[in-house]
Design a protein around this motif. Structure first.
Motif, mmCIF file in Angstrom:
data_model
loop_
_atom_site.group_PDB
_atom_site.id
_atom_site.type_symbol
_atom_site.label_atom_id
_atom_site.label_comp_id
_atom_site.label_asym_id
_atom_site.label_seq_id
_atom_site.Cartn_x
_atom_site.Cartn_y
_atom_site.Cartn_z
ATOM 1 N N LYS A 114 0.599 -1.229 0.265
ATOM 2 C CA LYS A 114 -0.158 0.313 -0.097
ATOM 3 C C LYS A 114 0.963 1.416 -0.248
ATOM 4 C CE LYS A 114 -2.856 -0.834 3.722
ATOM 5 N NZ LYS A 114 -1.958 -0.995 4.550
ATOM 6 N N THR A 115 1.680 1.588 1.078
ATOM 7 C CA THR A 115 2.471 2.385 1.309
ATOM 8 C C THR A 115 3.508 2.876 -0.129
ATOM 9 O OG1 THR A 115 2.606 1.840 3.341
ATOM 10 C CG2 THR A 115 4.176 3.846 3.219
ATOM 11 N N THR A 116 4.020 1.788 -0.689
ATOM 12 C CA THR A 116 5.073 1.852 -1.735
ATOM 13 C C THR A 116 4.058 2.008 -2.564
ATOM 14 O OG1 THR A 116 5.874 0.261 -1.131
ATOM 15 C CG2 THR A 116 6.707 0.594 -3.118
ATOM 16 N N ARG A 141 1.795 0.754 11.986
ATOM 17 C CA ARG A 141 3.207 0.120 11.715
ATOM 18 C C ARG A 141 3.691 1.199 12.410
ATOM 19 N NH1 ARG A 141 5.737 -0.937 6.991
ATOM 20 N NH2 ARG A 141 4.573 0.064 5.684
#
Ligand SMILES: Nc1nc2c(ncn2[C@@H]2O[C@H](COP(=O)(O)OP(=O)(O)OP(=O)(O)O)[C@@H](O)[C@H]2O)c(=O)[nH]1
Length: 518
Positions: A114-116, A141
């Protein structure tokens, strides 16, 4: 990528069917069984595969087909349509508009990427002139905010998050508010992921969604999760209104079939694929060209787009002008090498050509080819401007060659080899002399008018011959050599023309399988 294997298996099944003298019920069943097996192995949900098989059988009624009908074409078309149907939920996702604020929320399990992907998505739009911003609402996280901050800083994208605040809903709302005030047109909200589908995650997600009122919710899915994809995607869809899917890690061992299942579960289209850890390893997903590639039918427009992508627009007319005047210099060769390296894995690029699937490209040769191109470029880095811009072969005398070898830490014979390659290419490119350049240097006009003759200039003669024979097995052994890539631009019309005949004209083929001539 395992998806390449799926494409390979489907192409082989179609090929076997084409080899049969008569296409009867048995041949059709064998072909469909083979395709079914391939799809199941690629983790496509069983029900979807079964439905597809039933639909094809309904469409292709061999008894009803009058003599003279091209049964192969009809079967191939039916398979193509069914695969497209699987991937196309029938309605496009919400598309943000440049200059008008849109809020896009990313959801998915922990580690799905997701973050990437948030950063890739922002970066992709930023390159196209948007004003994106990132909000980190992942307070679960510990390293999530740092990761987003690092990526955003690298890409010079504004971001919002907090080390102190533990309420993701508050952060999300604050971040969105801030970036609305700053007139950002694409506000991207990253949310927390958890190990598995758990109630707390879903409740938090629902609250973030309620607080930020996203225009689009994107479900990010790891391409390698396999059969679990359907249930997982459906669970997310039940809580938030997922409007689009991005499948990540398609560069690894992803079987890809999960993507098809996720589309079915969310009734939302796949809009991008993640193909690596880097920011620009992100591909727009387009159903028809994708299925075309899966079936080994190629994607002409994608191939040309890729070429346009890597040869800077402002260089294209200038390059064509020089070539039309018969000036092929070492500098041009250098720039072309740079473009080739930018094009990415050769197998991926070539899979856009009819008759190819990514699986058919021997992996080992890509590294070899790239190393060779890089070696040549290092030697050219030791050349003077005069040497790079000259078209006089006599200029490169012994002392210059020795100086280049010393300067680049290579042997004299390496420099000789590179110069030989240059001479060979100069000869080929010499054939471009007299080429008519479209008015205003509009190179896309040239590619829009692509036909067999143009393609014959970009494919190697041996390959054209084999494509014409319909013999794909040769590609396993075909020596893709980074440098002979340039020789693809010469000769060998026969094979491609017969391929075109088999599949109809290039225009027919494009409108049937791809974006079509505009
Ligand atoms: N090879 C490959 N790796 C990827 C891709 N997308 C993400 N990754 C990697 O997958 C790992 C997890 O990615 P993250 O972006 O941290 O995943 P996340 O979903 O935000 O994880 P949580 O914040 O824990 O929910 C990282 O090591 C990424 O570099 C991709 O397309 N290809």
């Amino acid at each position: 990528m395992v998806l390449g294997q799926l494409g390979g298996s489907i192409s082989r099944a179609l090929q076997q069917m084409s080899n049969a003298t008569i296409i009867d019920e048995k041949v059709l069943n064998d072909c469909l069984n083979e395709i079914t097996r391939a799809l199941l192995q690629a983790d496509v949900q069983f029900k979807l595969v079964r439905d597809m098989q039933t639909n094809i059988k309904k469409i292709v009624n061999l008894d009803d087909l009058a003599a003279g009908h091209n049964k192969r074409r009809i079967i191939q078309q039916a398979i193509f349509n069914e695969l497209c149907k699987m991937l196309d939920p029938g309605k496009p996702s919400f598309t943000p508009k440049k200059g008008k604020t849109s809020i896009v929320m990313f959801v998915g399990l922990q580690g799905s990427g997701k973050t990437t992907t948030c950063t890739k998505y922002a970066y992709y739009h930023q390159k196209k002139g948007w004003k994106p911003a990132l909000v980190c609402a992942d307070t679960f996280r510990a390293g999530a905010f740092d990761q987003l901050k690092q990526n955003a800083t690298k890409a010079k994208i504004p971001f919002y998050g907090s080390y102190m605040e533990s309420d993701p809903v508050k952060i999300a709302a604050e971040g969105v508010e801030r970036f609305k005030k700053e007139n950002c047109d694409l506000i991207i909200v990253d949310t927390s992921g958890r190990h598995k589908q758990e109630a707390a995650l879903f409740e938090e997600m629902r609250q973030v969604s309620e607080a930020t009122k996203p225009d689009l919710v994107i479900f990010v899915m790891d391409g390698s999760i396999g059969q679990a994809a359907f249930d997982q995607a459906q669970a997310f869809k039940k809580i938030v209104s997922v409007g689009a899917v991005i499948v990540t890690k398609m560069d690894g061992h992803a079987k890809g079939g999960g993507a098809l299942s996720a589309v079915a579960a969310t009734k939302s289209p796949v809009i991008f694929l993640g193909t690596g850890e880097h920011m620009d390893e992100f591909e727009v997903f387009d159903v028809k060209p994708f299925v075309s590639r899966l079936l080994g039918m190629g994607d002409w427009s994608g191939f040309m787009d890729k070429i346009h992508e890597v040869v800077p627009m402002d260089q294209q007319p200038e390059l064509m002008q020089k070539l039309s005047e018969g000036h092929f210099t070492l500098r041009i060769m250098y720039e072309q090498f740079q473009n080739i390296l930018k094009m990415g894995p050769m197998g991926q690029v070539l899979s856009m050509l009819p008759g190819f699937s990514a699986e058919l490209m021997p992996k080992g040769h890509e590294k070899e080819s790239q190393a060779k191109v890089k070696r040549y470029m290092t030697m050219m880095d030791s050349m003077t401007n005069e040497e790079l811009d000259s078209t006089n072969p006599k200029l490169m005398n012994e002392s210059r060659i020795m100086r280049i070898a010393r300067g680049s830490g290579r042997q004299v014979r390496d420099v000789m080899e590179m110069l030989e390659e240059y001479k060979r290419l100069a000869k080929i490119w010499g054939k471009m002399k007299g080429l008519k350049i479209p008015k205003g240097g509009d190179m896309s006009a040239l590619s829009r008018n692509m036909n067999a003759q143009h393609m014959s200039k970009v494919l190697p003669p041996q390959m054209l011959k084999q494509i014409g024979k319909g013999d794909l097995s040769c590609y396993r052994n075909y020596n893709i050599d980074g440098c002979s890539l340039f020789s693809y631009r010469t000769g060998g019309m026969g094979g491609l023309q017969s391929l075109m005949k088999q599949m109809g004209s290039s225009k027919d083929m494009m409108s049937m399988f791809g974006k079509g001539d505009k």
